[in-house]
Design a protein around this motif. Structure first.
Motif, short mmCIF file in Angstrom:
data_model
loop_
_atom_site.label_atom_id
_atom_site.label_comp_id
_atom_site.label_asym_id
_atom_site.label_seq_id
_atom_site.Cartn_x
_atom_site.Cartn_y
_atom_site.Cartn_z
N UNK A 1 0.85 -1.18 0.00
CA UNK A 1 0.00 0.00 0.00
C UNK A 1 0.89 1.24 0.00
N UNK A 2 0.46 2.32 -0.66
CA UNK A 2 1.30 3.51 -0.75
C UNK A 2 1.34 4.28 0.57
N UNK A 3 2.47 4.90 0.84
CA UNK A 3 2.61 5.82 1.96
C UNK A 3 2.51 7.26 1.46
N UNK A 4 3.28 7.55 0.43
CA UNK A 4 3.25 8.89 -0.18
C UNK A 4 3.93 8.84 -1.54
N UNK A 5 3.59 9.77 -2.39
CA UNK A 5 4.42 10.05 -3.55
C UNK A 5 5.75 10.60 -3.04
N UNK A 6 6.86 10.17 -3.64
CA UNK A 6 8.18 10.67 -3.25
C UNK A 6 8.64 11.79 -4.17
N UNK A 7 8.49 11.58 -5.45
CA UNK A 7 8.87 12.58 -6.43
C UNK A 7 8.27 12.23 -7.78
N UNK A 8 8.27 13.21 -8.65
CA UNK A 8 7.75 13.04 -10.01
C UNK A 8 8.84 13.48 -10.97
N UNK A 9 9.05 12.68 -12.03
CA UNK A 9 10.00 13.04 -13.08
C UNK A 9 9.24 13.13 -14.40
#
Length: 326
Positions: A103-111
């Motif tokens: 399950x996701x915790x958070x988005x970390x980054x977007x490229x």
């Protein structure tokens, strides 16, 4: 032009954006060309990637089965499929390639490489399943294992090292509150721009669109340019002859995507925070840059809560980072 727009309209909207909530995309205020709906796997490609650690701080890795990178190791990752949302795609890829449920915790980054290629990297946690073994090898992967990040491991490419490092740093000291995509449809890739001007006294001004119905402006992203180019294009349309402007995109406040109706809701709206400053020879430092487009106005922020939230994000960069790979 400046205005004291109805506080119940614009400042409530701004607070929702700052809180990572979604807002329906109804109109566009800037577009590079005729607007067409994007289509997943045809005009856009979304990649999902997961950084997952175990109790020993080892990171989940999968061994590739593709001929071009056979037996090399990589993070669980892959392309989003039709009718999926971003989270569903990430969970599916992790299961297919590693055997683990998560399950996701958070988005970390977007490229991004323009609107044609965007990668969403999540920090996630394992919730079940078992590591895939060589006996279970298939077209998705050969096997999965936990990596201590010290033992030599032949990687597919080194681009995942910065993603793993981002996960390590977030676990140690989160720079922004956990952020997950909001389930709201959009047919194009666009940015809702929260553009802020801060004067020497600490007063904040926000760029708004349409004086009769104030709202945070939305700019459609062009296919051939970095996504942040939409921010600069909108600023140019508002202030075409302003010299000495320092425009700085800070990062993402929220991501909106639905994807349930292929070809109709494949778009994404990024809620972006950016700031603008006057240079020493660029005009009056204590006033927002002059707007030359009557469709836009500057609104002076009244709410102490909103002032504090914006100032905190500008000071500590507590926003989701977006990186252009151009």
């Amino acid at each position: 032009m400046t205005s004291g727009c109805p506080l119940g309209v614009c400042e409530d909207t701004v607070e929702k954006i700052l809180n990572g909530e979604g807002l329906e995309v109804k109109e566009f205020d800037s577009s590079p060309e005729q607007v067409h709906a994007v289509v997943l796997r045809k005009t856009v490609c979304y990649i999902v990637c997961a950084v997952i650690f175990n109790a020993k701080d080892e990171v989940l890795m999968v061994q590739e089965s593709k001929p071009e990178c056979y037996k090399r190791w990589y993070l669980p990752a892959g392309r989003m499929e039709k009718a999926e949302n971003i989270i569903e795609a990430m969970v599916r890829e992790v299961k297919e390639e590693s055997g683990l449920e998560c399950q996701p915790i958070t988005l970390l980054l977007i490229e991004e490489q323009g609107s044609q290629w965007i990668r969403f990297t999540f920090l996630a946690e394992a919730t079940g399943g078992s590591l895939k073994t060589e006996a279970e090898a298939d077209a998705e992967s050969i096997q999965a294992q936990w990596w201590d990040r010290e033992t030599p491991l032949p990687l597919r490419t080194n681009d995942i090292l910065c993603l793993i490092d981002a996960g390590v740093k977030y676990r140690e000291k989160p720079r922004f509150t956990p952020m997950l995509p909001v389930d709201l449809p959009c047919h194009v890739i666009c940015q809702r721009l929260l553009l802020v001007f801060r004067d020497p006294d600490g007063e904040l001004w926000i760029l708004l669109s349409r004086e009769d119905d104030p709202r945070v402006p939305v700019a459609v992203c062009g296919r051939k340019y970095s996504l942040t180019w939409a921010v600069r294009r909108l600023a140019r349309e508002c202030m075409p002859s302003s010299a000495g402007l320092n425009l700085k995109p800070w990062g993402i406040l929220g991501v909106q995507h639905n994807g349930r109706m292929p070809g109709t809701t494949d778009g994404i709206c990024f809620n972006m925070l950016a700031s603008v400053e006057q240079s020493a020879d660029g005009g009056e430092a204590g006033h927002p840059p002059l707007l030359e487009n009557p469709r836009f106005l500057w609104h002076k922020v009244v709410s102490p809560n909103i002032k504090e939230k914006i100032s905190q994000r500008l000071t500590s960069r507590s926003v989701l980072p977006m990186y252009s790979l151009y």
